[in-house]
Each structure stands twice: as structure tokens, then as C-alpha cells.
Design a protein around this motif. Sequence first.
Motif, PDB file in Angstrom:
ATOM      1  N   ARG A  24       0.846  -1.195   0.000  1.00 46.76           N
ATOM      2  CA  ARG A  24       0.000   0.000   0.000  1.00 46.76           C
ATOM      3  C   ARG A  24       0.881   1.244   0.000  1.00 46.76           C
ATOM      4  O   ARG A  24       1.901   1.307   0.682  1.00 46.76           O
ATOM      5  CB  ARG A  24      -0.897   0.066   1.233  1.00 46.76           C
ATOM      6  CG  ARG A  24      -1.807  -1.133   1.485  1.00 46.76           C
ATOM      7  CD  ARG A  24      -2.580  -1.537   0.281  1.00 46.76           C
ATOM      8  NE  ARG A  24      -1.981  -2.736  -0.310  1.00 46.76           N
ATOM      9  CZ  ARG A  24      -2.234  -3.209  -1.512  1.00 46.76           C
ATOM     10  NH1 ARG A  24      -3.046  -2.561  -2.313  1.00 46.76           N
ATOM     11  NH2 ARG A  24      -1.657  -4.312  -1.947  1.00 46.76           N
ATOM     12  N   TRP A  26       0.404   3.980   1.444  1.00 47.40           N
ATOM     13  CA  TRP A  26       0.390   4.632   2.753  1.00 47.40           C
ATOM     14  C   TRP A  26       1.036   3.773   3.842  1.00 47.40           C
ATOM     15  O   TRP A  26       1.052   4.171   5.012  1.00 47.40           O
ATOM     16  CB  TRP A  26      -1.043   4.981   3.158  1.00 47.40           C
ATOM     17  CG  TRP A  26      -2.047   3.904   2.850  1.00 47.40           C
ATOM     18  CD1 TRP A  26      -2.822   3.801   1.735  1.00 47.40           C
ATOM     19  CD2 TRP A  26      -2.365   2.760   3.668  1.00 47.40           C
ATOM     20  NE1 TRP A  26      -3.612   2.669   1.801  1.00 47.40           N
ATOM     21  CE2 TRP A  26      -3.354   2.018   2.968  1.00 47.40           C
ATOM     22  CE3 TRP A  26      -1.929   2.301   4.907  1.00 47.40           C
ATOM     23  CZ2 TRP A  26      -3.900   0.839   3.482  1.00 47.40           C
ATOM     24  CZ3 TRP A  26      -2.468   1.127   5.422  1.00 47.40           C
ATOM     25  CH2 TRP A  26      -3.440   0.415   4.716  1.00 47.40           C
ATOM     26  N   THR A  54     -12.976  -2.527  11.308  1.00 42.84           N
ATOM     27  CA  THR A  54     -11.778  -1.719  11.120  1.00 42.84           C
ATOM     28  C   THR A  54     -10.736  -2.139  12.140  1.00 42.84           C
ATOM     29  O   THR A  54     -11.007  -2.123  13.350  1.00 42.84           O
ATOM     30  CB  THR A  54     -12.094  -0.228  11.269  1.00 42.84           C
ATOM     31  OG1 THR A  54     -13.004   0.164  10.238  1.00 42.84           O
ATOM     32  CG2 THR A  54     -10.822   0.607  11.144  1.00 42.84           C
ATOM     33  N   LEU A  65      -1.611   1.860  11.990  1.00 41.14           N
ATOM     34  CA  LEU A  65      -2.242   1.930  10.673  1.00 41.14           C
ATOM     35  C   LEU A  65      -3.713   1.558  10.812  1.00 41.14           C
ATOM     36  O   LEU A  65      -4.062   0.639  11.565  1.00 41.14           O
ATOM     37  CB  LEU A  65      -1.563   0.967   9.701  1.00 41.14           C
ATOM     38  CG  LEU A  65      -0.054   1.114   9.508  1.00 41.14           C
ATOM     39  CD1 LEU A  65       0.472  -0.011   8.621  1.00 41.14           C
ATOM     40  CD2 LEU A  65       0.289   2.479   8.919  1.00 41.14           C
ATOM     41  N   GLN A  66      -4.567   2.254  10.074  1.00 41.71           N
ATOM     42  CA  GLN A  66      -5.998   1.966  10.103  1.00 41.71           C
ATOM     43  C   GLN A  66      -6.396   1.207   8.837  1.00 41.71           C
ATOM     44  O   GLN A  66      -6.171   1.683   7.725  1.00 41.71           O
ATOM     45  CB  GLN A  66      -6.816   3.252  10.209  1.00 41.71           C
ATOM     46  CG  GLN A  66      -8.304   2.974  10.259  1.00 41.71           C
ATOM     47  CD  GLN A  66      -9.154   4.212  10.498  1.00 41.71           C
ATOM     48  OE1 GLN A  66     -10.241   4.102  11.056  1.00 41.71           O
ATOM     49  NE2 GLN A  66      -8.692   5.379  10.082  1.00 41.71           N
ATOM     50  N   VAL A  67      -7.008   0.027   9.045  1.00 42.84           N
ATOM     51  CA  VAL A  67      -7.366  -0.843   7.922  1.00 42.84           C
ATOM     52  C   VAL A  67      -8.831  -1.253   8.044  1.00 42.84           C
ATOM     53  O   VAL A  67      -9.166  -2.229   8.729  1.00 42.84           O
ATOM     54  CB  VAL A  67      -6.477  -2.105   7.890  1.00 42.84           C
ATOM     55  CG1 VAL A  67      -6.744  -2.888   6.602  1.00 42.84           C
ATOM     56  CG2 VAL A  67      -5.003  -1.755   8.008  1.00 42.84           C
ATOM     57  N   ASP A  99     -10.543  -4.460   1.163  1.00 47.63           N
ATOM     58  CA  ASP A  99     -10.339  -3.120   1.685  1.00 47.63           C
ATOM     59  C   ASP A  99     -11.709  -2.450   1.640  1.00 47.63           C
ATOM     60  O   ASP A  99     -12.280  -2.245   0.562  1.00 47.63           O
ATOM     61  CB  ASP A  99      -9.333  -2.376   0.811  1.00 47.63           C
ATOM     62  CG  ASP A  99      -9.108  -0.935   1.238  1.00 47.63           C
ATOM     63  OD1 ASP A  99      -9.806  -0.450   2.148  1.00 47.63           O
ATOM     64  OD2 ASP A  99      -8.233  -0.277   0.642  1.00 47.63           O
ATOM     65  N   CYS A 101     -12.778   0.413   1.873  1.00 44.07           N
ATOM     66  CA  CYS A 101     -12.930   1.663   1.115  1.00 44.07           C
ATOM     67  C   CYS A 101     -13.396   1.402  -0.309  1.00 44.07           C
ATOM     68  O   CYS A 101     -13.924   2.301  -0.964  1.00 44.07           O
ATOM     69  CB  CYS A 101     -11.620   2.449   1.113  1.00 44.07           C
ATOM     70  SG  CYS A 101     -11.173   3.087   2.749  1.00 44.07           S
ATOM     71  N   THR A 164      -7.341   7.827   2.391  1.00 47.42           N
ATOM     72  CA  THR A 164      -8.085   7.271   1.268  1.00 47.42           C
ATOM     73  C   THR A 164      -9.446   7.955   1.259  1.00 47.42           C
ATOM     74  O   THR A 164     -10.087   8.076   2.302  1.00 47.42           O
ATOM     75  CB  THR A 164      -8.255   5.757   1.413  1.00 47.42           C
ATOM     76  OG1 THR A 164      -6.972   5.140   1.447  1.00 47.42           O
ATOM     77  CG2 THR A 164      -9.040   5.186   0.240  1.00 47.42           C
ATOM     78  N   ARG A 177      -5.212   6.833   7.202  1.00 52.70           N
ATOM     79  CA  ARG A 177      -4.537   5.536   7.256  1.00 52.70           C
ATOM     80  C   ARG A 177      -3.476   5.447   8.361  1.00 52.70           C
ATOM     81  O   ARG A 177      -3.195   4.367   8.860  1.00 52.70           O
ATOM     82  CB  ARG A 177      -3.890   5.249   5.900  1.00 52.70           C
ATOM     83  CG  ARG A 177      -4.885   5.057   4.773  1.00 52.70           C
ATOM     84  CD  ARG A 177      -5.795   3.868   5.014  1.00 52.70           C
ATOM     85  NE  ARG A 177      -6.477   3.450   3.782  1.00 52.70           N
ATOM     86  CZ  ARG A 177      -7.073   2.282   3.624  1.00 52.70           C
ATOM     87  NH1 ARG A 177      -7.108   1.428   4.621  1.00 52.70           N
ATOM     88  NH2 ARG A 177      -7.673   1.980   2.486  1.00 52.70           N
ATOM     89  N   ARG A 178      -2.893   6.584   8.731  1.00 53.18           N
ATOM     90  CA  ARG A 178      -1.922   6.608   9.834  1.00 53.18           C
ATOM     91  C   ARG A 178      -2.436   7.599  10.878  1.00 53.18           C
ATOM     92  O   ARG A 178      -1.959   8.721  10.979  1.00 53.18           O
ATOM     93  CB  ARG A 178      -0.537   7.003   9.327  1.00 53.18           C
ATOM     94  CG  ARG A 178       0.049   6.025   8.321  1.00 53.18           C
ATOM     95  CD  ARG A 178       1.511   6.322   8.024  1.00 53.18           C
ATOM     96  NE  ARG A 178       1.707   7.590   7.350  1.00 53.18           N
ATOM     97  CZ  ARG A 178       1.680   7.762   6.030  1.00 53.18           C
ATOM     98  NH1 ARG A 178       1.457   6.732   5.235  1.00 53.18           N
ATOM     99  NH2 ARG A 178       1.865   8.960   5.496  1.00 53.18           N
TER     100      ARG A 178
END
Length: 207
Positions: A24, A26, A54, A65-67, A99, A101, A164, A177-178
Motif C-alpha cells: 500500500r 500509505w 476496522t 495503521l488503520q485498515v 479493503d 474503502c 483514502t 490511514r496513519r
Amino acid sequence: MALLHRAELRPSKLELLAGWLPGRQWFAGEAGAPVSRVAAYRFDDPAGEVGVETLLVRAGDGPVLQVPLTYRGAPLAGADEHLVGVIEHSVLGRRWAYDACGDPVYPPLLAAAVLADAGQAEEYFEVDGKREARPASMTLTGSRTGRPVPTGPVSAGPGDDGVTVVRVGDVELAVVRRPVPADVPAAGGLAGTWPGQDEPVLLAYAR
């Protein structure tokens, strides 16, 4: 409400992310390092068909990190570029992880959390026919903007500065994302805390 299962996953979610995250734009952290879970939250799919979770994770000693992920019982047409991987779930069978998003279920749920403080789903395990609540691993705080939660076409695309962008109706939302401590914008935002992180971090915002 999110009904969870005590199940074996192959690969585990964190193993799946260890291979996916370094690709990725990011991503930050050690490529190839084990991925550890920091906290997590879920939204409810109104149709009850798609899992929406999430994860906040770290790769090695890297930053949080956010996923956002969605879990589906069949492939999502036209979403191959958003596929994180396939998981064998010992209770539900094969699950396709995306993902979030890039999944049309996710943007309206995020919009409700950001604009109307809809909060996270309560989580339960079913044990011997009874439901047992699972304590939340973090606290979410959204904005009460007074704006109607949009419905309508959804889309996703890359952002900048480690975000994103997802769109629903006429609202554009940035998924951070961070995530780090930051002020919530006047247009609305979603912040979170968890044990060891007492200062709210900005997870998503309207722009």
C-alpha cells in the motif's frame, strides 16, 4: 449488533495483512514484520450480509495503521483491486476480505459515524445458545453535525497525505490511514481512543 464466532481462521487476519500492507502507498513500518493488533471497531451492515470491521494495527515497531475491512461470503463483482485475500473460516466457510474503502457497503456506514455519531456495533458471541457481550476494545466519538446522512452512489479513490477518499452521495470522507492526535474538522469527524492512547486520534473526517 455484530454476532461473532469463536472460530479458527486460515490465514488469520493479521497474517493476511502482513502480506498485503507493504504494497500500500500509505504503508509505514517494517515490510515482512509480524503485524500486531492495537484495537478494532465494527459497523453493522443493515442487511446483515457483510462483516464490517476496522483494525488498528502495527507492522513491527511502525506507527498505527488503520485498515477498514469487509468480509463477504462470495466475491464482490468488479472489486478485484480491493481484494485483501481469502480466509477459511471454520464456522462460516470461505470469506473474501476486501479493503472496505472499495466496498459499497462501507461509505454510508462511515458517513453515519462521522456526521451523526452513529457509533460502533455492539459485539456478541453466541455460547450454548446464549449471547455474551464482548467489551469494546476502543471508544469512538463522531460529530453531530445536523447534516442528513447521505444515501446514493458511492465511490472510492486514492487521497493524499496518507488518506483514502470515499464518497457517498454529495459527501466526501477521508479515511486516515496513519491516525494521530488531531483536531476534528468543523465539517465533522470520527475520533478514537483505546487503552494506552488517551488523547483522541482522528480516524476519518468530512471534507
